[in-house]
Design an enzyme around this catalytic site. Structure first.
Site, PDB file in Angstrom:
ATOM      1  N   HIS A   1       0.671  -1.242   0.206  1.00 48.93           N
ATOM      2  CA  HIS A   1       0.308   0.282  -0.128  1.00 48.93           C
ATOM      3  C   HIS A   1       0.380   1.085   0.140  1.00 48.93           C
ATOM      4  O   HIS A   1       2.026   0.880   0.544  1.00 48.93           O
ATOM      5  CB  HIS A   1      -0.903  -0.196   1.459  1.00 48.93           C
ATOM      6  CG  HIS A   1      -1.897   1.160   1.180  1.00 48.93           C
ATOM      7  ND1 HIS A   1      -2.047   2.339   1.408  1.00 48.93           N
ATOM      8  CD2 HIS A   1      -2.945   1.129   0.386  1.00 48.93           C
ATOM      9  CE1 HIS A   1      -2.887   3.146   1.255  1.00 48.93           C
ATOM     10  NE2 HIS A   1      -3.994   2.143   0.502  1.00 48.93           N
TER      11      HIS A   1
ATOM     12  N   GLY B   1     -11.161   3.193   1.088  1.00 53.50           N
ATOM     13  CA  GLY B   1     -10.147   3.767   1.587  1.00 53.50           C
ATOM     14  C   GLY B   1     -11.013   4.664   3.351  1.00 53.50           C
ATOM     15  O   GLY B   1     -12.392   4.322   3.513  1.00 53.50           O
TER      16      GLY B   1
ATOM     17  N   GLU C   1      -4.160   1.323  -7.995  1.00 53.34           N
ATOM     18  CA  GLU C   1      -4.447   3.132  -6.816  1.00 53.34           C
ATOM     19  C   GLU C   1      -3.000   4.128  -7.653  1.00 53.34           C
ATOM     20  O   GLU C   1      -1.726   3.838  -6.560  1.00 53.34           O
ATOM     21  CB  GLU C   1      -3.871   2.618  -5.424  1.00 53.34           C
ATOM     22  CG  GLU C   1      -4.706   1.579  -4.640  1.00 53.34           C
ATOM     23  CD  GLU C   1      -5.310   1.385  -3.734  1.00 53.34           C
ATOM     24  OE1 GLU C   1      -5.801   1.903  -3.131  1.00 53.34           O
ATOM     25  OE2 GLU C   1      -4.335   1.878  -2.591  1.00 53.34           O
TER      26      GLU C   1
END
Ligand code: PGA
Length: 263
Positions: free
Chosen positions: A105, A241, A174
């Site tokens: 991430h 998120g 992302e």
């Protein structure tokens, strides 16, 4: 993973701070799923903070969640070695019923300094325990060399893995500039996200002979834009998120997703 369904992966990060908050989100999700009747085209994955994994796993065994939701973790230790103070190992996660683990991430890559090499090791640690890595890939800024950045990150992140191992992964595209925690963040467009996914697919096919792999899009997904991200066939789901950590907003996300998938 539930095949042929678009799915919604919730990354609660550090925004869900109590069991009561987690319960509130899961209860609301369950009530919403109830209202869908027979048409349950959504697959949910919840990635709570480590300290709530056990509690969340219990709740995921109840109601509609039992058949529609699975447990994920936000990180993993490099190995199962017994002397890694503060870490949570793959063995521990497996024993808690975790099926998916997010690795790479951007908040770990860029705020905590995790290198591609480290992400690669964590990815292997997930595979060793037969869990599914959700591997985050994304350029940091919207600069001219974004494509090269993506290619290099993919090569380094998957270095040394076989095609069979890579096929077991899910990639979350992302772009860091689109993640809500980035100052000035704005969501990508579905067209541009698909373009980036195709770049990643190309590298995996040419360099690793991986014919196909599942992709999520992540970065400021919300009730207003989720349907557009779920539409392209290249996108198998979303990683959410901020909008997953508040029960009202999350139900709006689910409602928009369900509507998009049924239309
Ligand atoms: P966001 O986060 O939906 O808040 O942008 C997505 C993520 O970081 O995975």
């Amino acid at each position: 993973m539930f095949m042929n369904k678009k799915f919604i992966v919730s990354n609660w990060k550090t925004a869900v701070v109590s069991v009561a908050q987690a319960e509130g989100i899961l209860d609301s999700a369950n009530d919403f799923l109830d209202s869908l009747g027979e048409r349950k085209e959504l697959s949910l994955v919840f990635c709570p903070p480590f300290i709530f994994l056990e509690e969340v796993e219990k709740i995921l065994g109840t109601g509609h969640l039992e058949h529609m939701a699975e447990l994920g973790a936000q990180d993993i230790a490099l190995s199962d070695a017994p002397a890694q103070a503060g870490e949570i190992s793959g063995e521990m996660l497996g024993r808690l019923g975790v099926r998916y683990v997010i690795v790479g991430h951007s908040e770990r890559r860029w705020k905590l300094g995790e290198s591609d090499e480290l992400v690669n090791k964590k990815l292997r640690a997930v595979l060793i325990h037969e869990m599914v890595p959700i591997v985050c890939i994304g350029e940091r800024e919207q600069t001219d060399d974004w494509k090269k950045f993506l290619e290099d990150q993919v090569l380094a992140t998957f270095a040394g893995l076989t095609a069979d191992e890579i096929k077991k992964c899910i990639i979350a595209y992302e772009p860091v500039w689109a993640i809500s925690s980035t100052p000035g963040a704005k969501p990508d467009t579905p067209e541009s996200a698909v373009g980036s996914i195709q770049v990643i697919e190309h590298v995996l096919s040419v360099q690793y002979s991986v014919p196909s792999i599942q992709f999520l899009y992540g970065g400021s997904v919300d009730p207003a834009n989720i349907s557009s991200f779920l539409k392209p066939t290249e996108v198998n789901g979303v990683l959410v998120g901020r909008a997953s950590a508040e029960k009202g907003e999350f139900v709006r996300v689910l409602a928009a997703a369900a509507k998009a998938h049924m239309s």
